[in-house]
Design an enzyme around this catalytic site. Sequence first.
Site, PDB file in Angstrom:
ATOM      1  N   THR A 154       0.883  -1.164   0.000  1.00 34.85           N
ATOM      2  CA  THR A 154       0.000   0.000   0.000  1.00 34.85           C
ATOM      3  C   THR A 154       0.916   1.208   0.000  1.00 34.85           C
ATOM      4  O   THR A 154       2.080   1.092   0.390  1.00 34.85           O
ATOM      5  CB  THR A 154      -0.861  -0.013   1.296  1.00 34.85           C
ATOM      6  N   ARG A 182     -12.530  -8.516  -3.501  1.00 37.19           N
ATOM      7  CA  ARG A 182     -12.217  -8.277  -2.084  1.00 37.19           C
ATOM      8  C   ARG A 182     -11.978  -6.772  -1.839  1.00 37.19           C
ATOM      9  O   ARG A 182     -11.374  -6.088  -2.656  1.00 37.19           O
ATOM     10  CB  ARG A 182     -10.950  -9.051  -1.720  1.00 37.19           C
ATOM     11  N   VAL A 183     -12.470  -6.280  -0.721  1.00 38.52           N
ATOM     12  CA  VAL A 183     -12.332  -4.858  -0.403  1.00 38.52           C
ATOM     13  C   VAL A 183     -11.182  -4.664   0.586  1.00 38.52           C
ATOM     14  O   VAL A 183     -11.144  -5.277   1.650  1.00 38.52           O
ATOM     15  CB  VAL A 183     -13.651  -4.295   0.169  1.00 38.52           C
ATOM     16  N   ASP A 185      -8.649  -2.421   3.159  1.00 39.92           N
ATOM     17  CA  ASP A 185      -8.887  -1.430   4.222  1.00 39.92           C
ATOM     18  C   ASP A 185      -8.669   0.008   3.754  1.00 39.92           C
ATOM     19  O   ASP A 185      -9.177   0.954   4.367  1.00 39.92           O
ATOM     20  CB  ASP A 185      -7.930  -1.675   5.396  1.00 39.92           C
ATOM     21  N   THR A 203      -1.000   0.471   6.590  1.00 40.78           N
ATOM     22  CA  THR A 203      -0.559  -0.567   5.664  1.00 40.78           C
ATOM     23  C   THR A 203      -0.538  -1.885   6.432  1.00 40.78           C
ATOM     24  O   THR A 203      -0.486  -1.894   7.657  1.00 40.78           O
ATOM     25  CB  THR A 203       0.827  -0.231   5.084  1.00 40.78           C
ATOM     26  N   GLY A 204      -0.584  -2.983   5.705  1.00 39.84           N
ATOM     27  CA  GLY A 204      -0.580  -4.288   6.370  1.00 39.84           C
ATOM     28  C   GLY A 204      -1.788  -5.097   5.958  1.00 39.84           C
ATOM     29  O   GLY A 204      -2.378  -4.857   4.894  1.00 39.84           O
ATOM     30  N   GLY A 206      -5.236  -6.000   5.431  1.00 45.13           N
ATOM     31  CA  GLY A 206      -6.435  -5.175   5.405  1.00 45.13           C
ATOM     32  C   GLY A 206      -7.527  -5.653   6.332  1.00 45.13           C
ATOM     33  O   GLY A 206      -8.185  -4.854   7.004  1.00 45.13           O
TER      34      GLY A 206
HETATM   35  N1  GLY Z   1      -3.593  -2.953   3.273  1.00 49.15           N
HETATM   36  C1  GLY Z   1      -3.874  -3.290   1.952  1.00 49.15           C
HETATM   37  C2  GLY Z   1      -4.780  -4.408   1.793  1.00 49.15           C
HETATM   38  O1  GLY Z   1      -4.915  -5.242   2.669  1.00 49.15           O
HETATM   39  O2  GLY Z   1      -5.405  -4.507   0.762  1.00 49.15           O
END
Ligand code: GLY
Length: 291
Positions: A154, A182-183, A185, A203-204, A206
């Site tokens: 991200t 998929r959505v 975060d 970041t990480g 989601g």
């Molecule tokens: N943090 C980005 C994702 O999980 O899509």
Amino acid sequence: MGSLIIHGGAGRLESLRTRERDWSGSLSEIYSEAEFSLKRGGDARSAVLLAVRLLESDPLFNAGTGSKLQSDGEIRMSAALMDGVGTIFSGVINVRHIEHPIDLAAALSSVDHHVLAAAEATDYARRLGFPFHDPLTEERLGEYRQRLAGAEGTVGAAALDDQGRLFAATSTGGTGFETPGRVSDSATVAGTYATAQTAVSCTGRGEEIVNLAVAARVAVRVQDGAPLRDAVARTVAEGNALSFHFGLIALDRQGRPQVGETAGTRVLFATRTEAGELVNFMEPGEFSIVR
Ligand code: GLY
């Protein structure tokens, strides 16, 4: 004077440590360019948009050009902008074939409906005049062919300007190889949030960021009186207690930057310390990261 912090994802989760020097060089260059605009009187909104646009254009990072492919071989990108003064969140989820998802998120901040998703988001971008752009790179295609899920990536930025305005922005290509649709975060208030007191970009993983509503949680803690460092420390501790994997960048209203990361996560960041030193994840100097 203003203040800025940017990130290029969660490096340790990417398992591609040989790229550290490339990431570091790119982040420092992008930081300098966005900071230059801020120091020349640019506002915080323009600074976070410029930083994220530059990160989206750099194929090293998983956002815009260089985004990862979902399991059906398609790239779907998400981005959000949060105006901490106006208290306006705007975002775009799973948009396709545009160069700068963050620009679409920004365009949505001034209209009635602030979040659009999927094909309708792409159609909306075309109506606004966003041209077709293929964000696919050979490297991401190669990763997809090897079925590399690559964990998380991200990009994001938080800025404070001379007028005391705080903005946060985040953009992502997702995890790679995820279930189509998929959505992430990033285009939720868990991944991107700001108030008049703080701005946060995450970041990480989601799902875990959403589970803990990380960005909003930090921002509300600061709004309720916690110093930013304490708000981040408490949130990271809660993440560690759940074995979650995420990191964040944040600024407070004095422009003090903060990075937080749970165990096993390493935020690829660049910022300037209160003492004026340009630091990044490879050369943090005296800059103290909350873990
Ligand atoms: N943090 C980005 C994702 O999980 O899509």
